[in-house]
Design an enzyme around this catalytic site. Sequence first.
Site, PDB file in Angstrom:
ATOM      1  N   ASN A   1       0.798  -1.199  -0.035  1.00 39.55           N
ATOM      2  CA  ASN A   1       0.039   0.040  -0.160  1.00 39.55           C
ATOM      3  C   ASN A   1       0.894   1.405  -0.059  1.00 39.55           C
ATOM      4  O   ASN A   1       0.363   2.313  -0.405  1.00 39.55           O
ATOM      5  CB  ASN A   1      -1.167  -0.043   1.260  1.00 39.55           C
ATOM      6  CG  ASN A   1      -0.422  -0.097   2.625  1.00 39.55           C
ATOM      7  OD1 ASN A   1       0.774  -0.371   2.732  1.00 39.55           O
ATOM      8  ND2 ASN A   1      -1.123   0.313   3.538  1.00 39.55           N
TER       9      ASN A   1
ATOM     10  N   GLU B   1       4.874  -3.772  11.794  1.00 38.29           N
ATOM     11  CA  GLU B   1       3.868  -2.845  11.782  1.00 38.29           C
ATOM     12  C   GLU B   1       2.678  -3.573  10.889  1.00 38.29           C
ATOM     13  O   GLU B   1       2.848  -3.935   9.952  1.00 38.29           O
ATOM     14  CB  GLU B   1       4.064  -1.427  10.909  1.00 38.29           C
ATOM     15  CG  GLU B   1       3.012  -0.613  10.799  1.00 38.29           C
ATOM     16  CD  GLU B   1       3.163   0.297   9.653  1.00 38.29           C
ATOM     17  OE1 GLU B   1       4.602   0.876   9.178  1.00 38.29           O
ATOM     18  OE2 GLU B   1       2.202   0.974   9.342  1.00 38.29           O
TER      19      GLU B   1
ATOM     20  N   CYS C   1      -3.288   0.509   7.064  1.00 37.22           N
ATOM     21  CA  CYS C   1      -3.271  -0.171   8.391  1.00 37.22           C
ATOM     22  C   CYS C   1      -4.124   0.820   9.257  1.00 37.22           C
ATOM     23  O   CYS C   1      -4.611   0.619  10.421  1.00 37.22           O
ATOM     24  CB  CYS C   1      -2.067  -0.445   8.869  1.00 37.22           C
ATOM     25  SG  CYS C   1      -0.831   0.989   8.996  1.00 37.22           S
TER      26      CYS C   1
HETATM   27  O1  G3H Z   1      -0.793   1.166   6.084  1.00 39.01           O
HETATM   28  C1  G3H Z   1      -0.039   1.627   7.127  1.00 39.01           C
HETATM   29  C2  G3H Z   1       0.664   2.966   7.024  1.00 39.01           C
HETATM   30  O2  G3H Z   1       1.614   3.141   8.012  1.00 39.01           O
HETATM   31  C3  G3H Z   1      -0.407   4.023   7.089  1.00 39.01           C
HETATM   32  O3  G3H Z   1       0.055   5.255   6.953  1.00 39.01           O
HETATM   33  O4  G3H Z   1      -1.685   6.634   8.248  1.00 39.01           O
HETATM   34  O5  G3H Z   1       0.172   7.729   6.504  1.00 39.01           O
HETATM   35  O6  G3H Z   1      -1.565   6.188   5.640  1.00 39.01           O
HETATM   36  P1  G3H Z   1      -0.721   6.607   6.791  1.00 39.01           P
END
Ligand code: G3H
Length: 480
Positions: free
Chosen positions: A160, A256, A290
């Site tokens: 992603n 993570e 996430c």
């Molecule tokens: O998908 C996991 C990422 O750490 C989310 O990052 O909150 O900048 O979209 P973000």
Amino acid sequence: MATKTEQSVKTLIHGEWNVSESGKSVEISSPHNGETIGQVPSLSQEELEASIKKTAAAQSTWGEKSIQERGEILKKWAEILEERKEEIGESIMLEVAKKRSSAVSEVSRTAEYIRYTVEEAFRLDGSVKRGDGFKGGNPNKIGLAEKTPRGTILAIGPFNYPVNLSASKIAPALMQGNSVIFKPATQGAISGIKLIEALIDAGLPSDLVTVATGRGSVIGDFLVQHPEVDMITFTGGTATGRHIADLSSMIPLVLELGGKDPAIVLKDADLDKAAKEIVAGAYSYSGQRCTAIKRVLVQNEKADELVSKITDQVNGLSVGMPEDDATVTPLINDKSADYVQSLIDDAKEKGATVVTGDKREGNLLYPTLLDHVTSDMKIAWEEPFGPVLPIIRISESEEAVRLANESDYGLQASVFSTDMDKAIGIAQKLEVGTVQLNAKTERGPDHFPFLGVKGSGLGVQGIRESLESVVRDKVTVINM
Ligand code: G3H
């Protein structure tokens, strides 16, 4: 269907840009139109073995370079990424169906992350201790605790954020004098390779990084268990994270993982603000984050009004193709779309109301809002990673805290209330890494500590925290 822009991409192995010795490759197609973008080498364990040895051996010379020298190369890397942001952004857009503007800003965000990492690394020092801190201690002992590289870091990136969440592992590792084995997500591998091309063009010695492209089923466990790997940093699903934790032994892990972030809306909340934040948090990049808001826990008194405001916002979301800069775009693959649909269907069968959405064209799912969701429905607990948001009505704030904490996940949570004392009181009780007061859940600003508890992760990222994770203490004691 092949396109004229289709490319056969080489990967970085044995310090050179190569295809696989076997001639095997993995085809990468766009999630949104099925067009082949290109092929990346499908590496075997044998060819990785030789490359990993070379990369591990290159670490000591790199670790001995001054932090200034390492920083200059990384700063150049950031500069090149900024120059190539349109080209790399295009690649992200095609590979993971992220809207064009977000794909390009992912590259800029990465450049900024790298620059901050360089600056922060200059300010990380070890410590000095005198040996008289214990009864009968010895003041003539002086302990010098320096920070030294761990060695070779295995960085495993997700689909992603194929550039940003890869660089946020690779930059701290290199800045602190480590070498890197980089396993990009298969869907996202071309963008990951472009990230490393920029790094090599910036002057990084090429044998310091091995880019392990290929099938996770062939090389995944091999990499995780490889004896030359001194630490693993991974972003991805919780099941894979647990598998990595089970397989690896006696090395540090930073994981993570998934989330089921709740937005808790109290009856005194500013509902316009809450609705705006919730919709942005839940549906951007089709909920494939996430940190997306994945459930709303709202007090009964204000539930109807909030649902109505959220519905208005959801109906205003653009749905379509990433080239058109739509917010809600096709999901990464059919399997993901099937899973999200199964959660919607389960909720409907058990009595949830579809307020809007529940429409599907291939792997494009329209933004869906489900009301009257109850604890017996899968959507109340499982992470969809798609554009669906369940509304769970609650009576008291204590119920929200209980439901929030009953989750297997513990990444982030939002609390919406105009009573700050109350909001902070709730925040204190939530078992998550971060609580956002009156705003959506999100990782940034990227120098904030970023972590999940329970099934959401292990260790802490951020910039300082990521830099600290890739070094260990080395103590030298001067006995006078
Ligand atoms: O998908 C996991 C990422 O750490 C989310 O990052 O909150 O900048 O979209 P973000």
